[in-house]
Design a protein around this motif. Structure first.
Motif, PDB file in Angstrom:
ATOM      1  N   VAL A 105      38.648  46.494  40.644  1.00 50.68           N
ATOM      2  CA  VAL A 105      38.009  47.439  41.111  1.00 50.68           C
ATOM      3  C   VAL A 105      38.521  46.668  42.908  1.00 50.68           C
ATOM      4  O   VAL A 105      38.800  47.651  43.808  1.00 50.68           O
ATOM      5  N   CYS A 106      39.180  45.165  43.401  1.00 54.18           N
ATOM      6  CA  CYS A 106      39.359  45.292  44.471  1.00 54.18           C
ATOM      7  C   CYS A 106      40.347  44.374  44.214  1.00 54.18           C
ATOM      8  O   CYS A 106      41.476  44.181  45.238  1.00 54.18           O
ATOM      9  N   GLY A 107      41.644  44.581  43.261  1.00 56.77           N
ATOM     10  CA  GLY A 107      42.745  43.826  43.046  1.00 56.77           C
ATOM     11  C   GLY A 107      43.064  41.857  42.821  1.00 56.77           C
ATOM     12  O   GLY A 107      43.719  41.701  43.630  1.00 56.77           O
ATOM     13  N   GLY A 108      41.668  41.475  42.905  1.00 56.15           N
ATOM     14  CA  GLY A 108      41.561  40.176  43.317  1.00 56.15           C
ATOM     15  C   GLY A 108      42.073  39.560  41.249  1.00 56.15           C
ATOM     16  O   GLY A 108      42.204  40.064  40.420  1.00 56.15           O
ATOM     17  N   GLN A 109      42.618  38.602  41.264  1.00 60.06           N
ATOM     18  CA  GLN A 109      43.025  37.982  39.945  1.00 60.06           C
ATOM     19  C   GLN A 109      41.601  37.815  39.153  1.00 60.06           C
ATOM     20  O   GLN A 109      40.831  36.986  39.952  1.00 60.06           O
ATOM     21  N   MET A 110      42.225  37.894  38.034  1.00 60.89           N
ATOM     22  CA  MET A 110      41.205  37.438  37.071  1.00 60.89           C
ATOM     23  C   MET A 110      41.363  36.241  36.119  1.00 60.89           C
ATOM     24  O   MET A 110      42.228  36.084  35.784  1.00 60.89           O
ATOM     25  N   ARG A 119      36.363  37.719  34.095  1.00 56.27           N
ATOM     26  CA  ARG A 119      36.161  37.361  35.640  1.00 56.27           C
ATOM     27  C   ARG A 119      36.765  38.052  36.782  1.00 56.27           C
ATOM     28  O   ARG A 119      37.852  36.861  37.040  1.00 56.27           O
ATOM     29  N   CYS A 120      36.872  38.857  37.599  1.00 56.02           N
ATOM     30  CA  CYS A 120      37.218  39.053  39.200  1.00 56.02           C
ATOM     31  C   CYS A 120      36.663  37.468  39.811  1.00 56.02           C
ATOM     32  O   CYS A 120      35.434  37.873  40.108  1.00 56.02           O
ATOM     33  N   GLU A 121      37.724  36.890  40.057  1.00 64.73           N
ATOM     34  CA  GLU A 121      37.319  36.007  41.554  1.00 64.73           C
ATOM     35  C   GLU A 121      37.115  36.174  42.826  1.00 64.73           C
ATOM     36  O   GLU A 121      35.927  34.870  43.053  1.00 64.73           O
ATOM     37  N   GLN A 122      37.009  37.212  42.654  1.00 66.93           N
ATOM     38  CA  GLN A 122      36.540  37.664  43.868  1.00 66.93           C
ATOM     39  C   GLN A 122      35.496  38.637  44.292  1.00 66.93           C
ATOM     40  O   GLN A 122      35.039  37.841  44.793  1.00 66.93           O
ATOM     41  N   CYS A 123      35.894  39.687  43.457  1.00 65.51           N
ATOM     42  CA  CYS A 123      34.192  40.618  43.651  1.00 65.51           C
ATOM     43  C   CYS A 123      33.433  40.549  42.072  1.00 65.51           C
ATOM     44  O   CYS A 123      31.744  40.405  41.834  1.00 65.51           O
ATOM     45  N   GLY A 124      33.634  39.730  41.223  1.00 68.47           N
ATOM     46  CA  GLY A 124      32.846  39.087  39.941  1.00 68.47           C
ATOM     47  C   GLY A 124      32.753  40.372  38.940  1.00 68.47           C
ATOM     48  O   GLY A 124      32.224  39.999  37.655  1.00 68.47           O
ATOM     49  N   LYS A 125      33.332  41.044  39.518  1.00 69.45           N
ATOM     50  CA  LYS A 125      33.378  42.326  37.417  1.00 69.45           C
ATOM     51  C   LYS A 125      34.184  41.595  36.632  1.00 69.45           C
ATOM     52  O   LYS A 125      35.457  40.760  36.691  1.00 69.45           O
ATOM     53  N   GLU A 126      33.501  41.457  35.769  1.00 69.57           N
ATOM     54  CA  GLU A 126      33.655  41.540  34.074  1.00 69.57           C
ATOM     55  C   GLU A 126      34.525  42.619  33.345  1.00 69.57           C
ATOM     56  O   GLU A 126      33.922  43.496  33.263  1.00 69.57           O
TER      57      GLU A 126
END
Length: 257
Positions: A105-110, A119-126
């Motif tokens: 979704v945002c490219g953040g680290q999982m 879970r994404c450290e930035q947007c919380g996508k799991e």
């Protein structure tokens, strides 16, 4: 406390040689190989009361007579079924880990949230491990003939069954009918569930069915198949390996029809 360590190098699994010549998975208090500071050690569902760990190594183990590297598929013939199945689950989770390092979704680290979710450290996508569901079907023509086919992706000259991935928005039975029509041009009836099998190459679930021929002439899909034909039980070609649900379907037909 001793733990099972499922250690992989690419698609090969580390096996431990036993004194009687058989094989097992390393069972020890510490990892059987060097673990780098950056190595991710996965926690896997225990096998009975024994903890299970899985990790990847960069190079195969070749300098220790206690161990040997074995392709995961071939390990079926060397390990008890429970260890082979657990090895498959470990391989699937390691594959999932390697392919979910960044958020879609945002490219953040999982980062791991539980043993089987990130879970994404930035947007919380799991996210959780996903399976590619496929159907496979043994098609009967009377009591003594079945349809067998050679796929273009087969690595040897054996004949298998019609199979394919389930598409979004369709039932398993609809997928069976569609794949059979697409690959062979025939219609089938009396579809019945046989069983399912984890297929960790790399992350599949095979769902097996039996069906009866209804109508149509064979017109194979050349993009998928090299050959296909009706084979009598007394004149079968080279069959799939014992580890596959395709072979289980065929053996069940031979034993019970």
């Amino acid at each position: 406390m001793k733990k099972f360590y499922f250690v992989f190098c690419k698609d090969s699994l580390l096996l431990e040689r036993k004194a009687d010549g058989s094989h097992t998975i390393p069972l020890s208090e510490e990892p059987p190989t060097e673990v780098k500071p950056w190595t991710t050690m996965l926690n896997i569902t225990p096998l009975g009361e024994t903890e299970v760990k899985a990790y990847q190594i960069d190079a195969p183990v070749t300098d220790d007579d206690r161990f040997e590297m074995c392709p995961l598929r071939s390990s079926y013939y060397h390990l008890p079924e429970a260890l082979y199945l657990k090895a498959g689950k470990c391989a699937e989770l390691l594959y999932w880990h390697q392919n979910t390092k960044f958020c879609g979704v945002c490219g953040g680290q999982m980062k791991f949230h539980t043993d089987i979710s990130k879970r994404c450290e930035q947007c919380g996508k799991e996210v959780w491990p996903q399976l590619a569901t496929a159907i496979i079907v043994l098609i009967h023509k009377g009591k003594d003939k079945v349809l067998l086919a050679r796929g273009r992706n087969f690595k040897s000259d054996f004949y298998g069954l019609i199979a394919g991935f389930v598409e979004t928005g369709e039932t398993l039975e609809e997928a069976v009918c569609r794949e059979v029509m697409e690959e062979t041009g025939i219609r089938i009836k009396n579809i019945s569930y046989f069983g399912s099998q984890p297929w960790p190459y790399p992350s599949g679930l095979m769902v097996g069915f039996n069906a009866d021929y209804e109508s149509g002439e064979l017109h194979i899909q050349l993009e998928e198949l090299k050959k296909a034909g009706w084979f009598h039980r007394d004149n079968l070609p080279k069959l799939p390996e014992k580890l596959s649900i395709a072979r289980r379907l065929i053996d069940d037909w031979l034993e019970n029809s």
